[in-house]
Design a protein around this motif. Structure first.
Motif, PDB file in Angstrom:
ATOM      1  N   TYR A   1     -12.256  -1.563   1.616  1.00  0.00           N
ATOM      2  CA  TYR A   1     -13.430  -2.326   1.208  1.00  0.00           C
ATOM      3  C   TYR A   1     -14.683  -1.453   1.217  1.00  0.00           C
TER       4      TYR A   1
ATOM      5  N   GLU B   1     -22.464  -2.782   5.056  1.00  0.00           N
ATOM      6  CA  GLU B   1     -22.971  -3.686   4.022  1.00  0.00           C
ATOM      7  C   GLU B   1     -24.496  -3.721   4.022  1.00  0.00           C
TER       8      GLU B   1
ATOM      9  N   ARG C   1     -21.566 -11.981   4.130  1.00  0.00           N
ATOM     10  CA  ARG C   1     -20.777 -12.296   2.927  1.00  0.00           C
ATOM     11  C   ARG C   1     -21.636 -13.069   1.923  1.00  0.00           C
ATOM     12  N   ALA C   2     -22.446 -13.991   2.434  1.00  0.00           N
ATOM     13  CA  ALA C   2     -23.323 -14.759   1.551  1.00  0.00           C
ATOM     14  C   ALA C   2     -24.345 -13.851   0.869  1.00  0.00           C
TER      15      ALA C   2
ATOM     16  N   MET D   1     -23.979 -10.568   0.257  1.00  0.00           N
ATOM     17  CA  MET D   1     -23.275  -9.715  -0.692  1.00  0.00           C
ATOM     18  C   MET D   1     -22.940 -10.483  -1.971  1.00  0.00           C
ATOM     19  N   ASP D   2     -22.478 -11.726  -1.810  1.00  0.00           N
ATOM     20  CA  ASP D   2     -22.129 -12.529  -2.979  1.00  0.00           C
ATOM     21  C   ASP D   2     -23.358 -12.897  -3.797  1.00  0.00           C
ATOM     22  N   MET D   3     -24.438 -13.293  -3.120  1.00  0.00           N
ATOM     23  CA  MET D   3     -25.634 -13.758  -3.826  1.00  0.00           C
ATOM     24  C   MET D   3     -26.406 -12.606  -4.458  1.00  0.00           C
TER      25      MET D   3
ATOM     26  N   GLY E   1     -23.096  -9.956  -6.235  1.00  0.00           N
ATOM     27  CA  GLY E   1     -22.202 -10.680  -7.132  1.00  0.00           C
ATOM     28  C   GLY E   1     -20.987  -9.898  -7.582  1.00  0.00           C
TER      29      GLY E   1
ATOM     30  N   ARG F   1     -16.976  -8.713  -7.564  1.00  0.00           N
ATOM     31  CA  ARG F   1     -15.628  -9.189  -7.277  1.00  0.00           C
ATOM     32  C   ARG F   1     -14.772  -7.966  -6.956  1.00  0.00           C
TER      33      ARG F   1
ATOM     34  N   GLN G   1     -12.011  -7.041  -1.094  1.00  0.00           N
ATOM     35  CA  GLN G   1     -12.584  -8.216  -0.435  1.00  0.00           C
ATOM     36  C   GLN G   1     -11.618  -9.391  -0.517  1.00  0.00           C
ATOM     37  N   SER G   2     -10.953  -9.539  -1.647  1.00  0.00           N
ATOM     38  CA  SER G   2      -9.958 -10.612  -1.790  1.00  0.00           C
ATOM     39  C   SER G   2      -8.838 -10.445  -0.771  1.00  0.00           C
TER      40      SER G   2
ATOM     41  N   ASP H   1     -10.038 -11.502   2.585  1.00  0.00           N
ATOM     42  CA  ASP H   1     -10.045 -12.965   2.655  1.00  0.00           C
ATOM     43  C   ASP H   1      -8.654 -13.508   2.979  1.00  0.00           C
TER      44      ASP H   1
END
Length: 251
Positions: A94, A137, A226-227, A229-231, A234, A236, A240-241, A244
């Motif tokens: 990752y 991160e 995580r929030a 990084m996603d926001m 963005g 994929r 990371q998958s 999860d």
């Protein structure tokens, strides 16, 4: 032109009949791609050099900033234990994929070489992987221009008691009670987690020692980062998958 660099393999892919292309995070030449001829063939002297996480000295020819061609190489640290451990390999993958996807070639250099090297070393030394990755991160967010504002309210810029603050990944920082209407879904954050996030923003991984963090605080930090990084980014990421999935099955 002939280059001699110290680098870390952050991506490796097969290319043609028995060849491989590796992407290196180097100390003094940025992020570069290098073709390694015959690396996938039996008894190739470069087979170990193309493994993910490998740190070594790479000598390659490169013209006009394109793909290099390996001439010689020597491993300085294999990081073999990371590849043998499923969880460590997942976190290390990752970190490498995140660095590869977020930063452009000219943005990598000695700082990121040191950060990634420290990240891989810490994972190999059995330090808490979630905390290591959270710091990594944070450094990536800061380098990308999305470092969170953690000391004052991101809306009114006022310094408020920690107990009154929430954190808004959408707005990019902490938000006070008076400004909460600007982002009703803002996340709750404990004073302990906020203190650690502020520490992560100031430290880099080369200075990170053993941090004693309670499981509930680790979970809180993980959700918050995580929030963000996603926001903010963005992305994929395949790695990371996989992380999860590890969480889903409590591995």
């Amino acid at each position: 032109m002939l280059y001699r660099v110290e680098g870390i393999v952050i991506r490796s892919m097969d290319y043609g009949e028995g060849n491989a292309i590796v992407t290196l995070c180097t100390e003094n030449a940025g992020k570069v791609g290098v073709l390694v001829r015959g690396a996938k063939k039996v008894k190739s002297r470069h087979a170990a050099l193309i493994q993910l996480f490998t740190t070594g000295e790479f000598v390659f020819f490169r013209n006009n900033g394109g793909l290099g061609t390996l001439n010689a190489g020597e491993i300085t640290k294999s990081h073999h234990p990371l590849r043998e451990d499923l969880v460590k390999a997942a976190y290390a993958s990752y970190a490498c994929e995140l660095l590869d996807r977020v930063l452009h070639d000219e943005e990598t250099g000695s700082f990121w070489f040191r950060q990634l090297s420290a990240c891989l070393n810490a994972l190999e030394e059995d330090k808490e992987p979630g905390i290591i990755i959270n710091v990594f991160e944070m450094k990536v967010l800061q380098a990308a221009g999305y470092g969170p504002q953690l000391d004052t309210c991101v809306v009114c810029d006022m310094d408020k008691p920690d107990e009154e603050l929430r954190i808004s990944p959408r707005l990019g920082g902490v938000i006070c009670r008076s400004c909460r209407h600007n982002d009703p879904p803002a996340m709750e954050i404990s004073p302990r987690a906020l203190k650690l996030l502020r520490l992560f923003a100031l430290l880099d991984l080369t200075r990170l020692g053993n941090v004693d963090v309670k499981p509930e605080t680790r979970a809180e930090l993980k959700a918050i980062m995580r929030a963000f990084m996603d926001m903010q980014l963005g992305l994929r990421l395949k790695s990371q998958s996989f992380l999860d999935q590890l969480d889903k099955y409590n591995i």
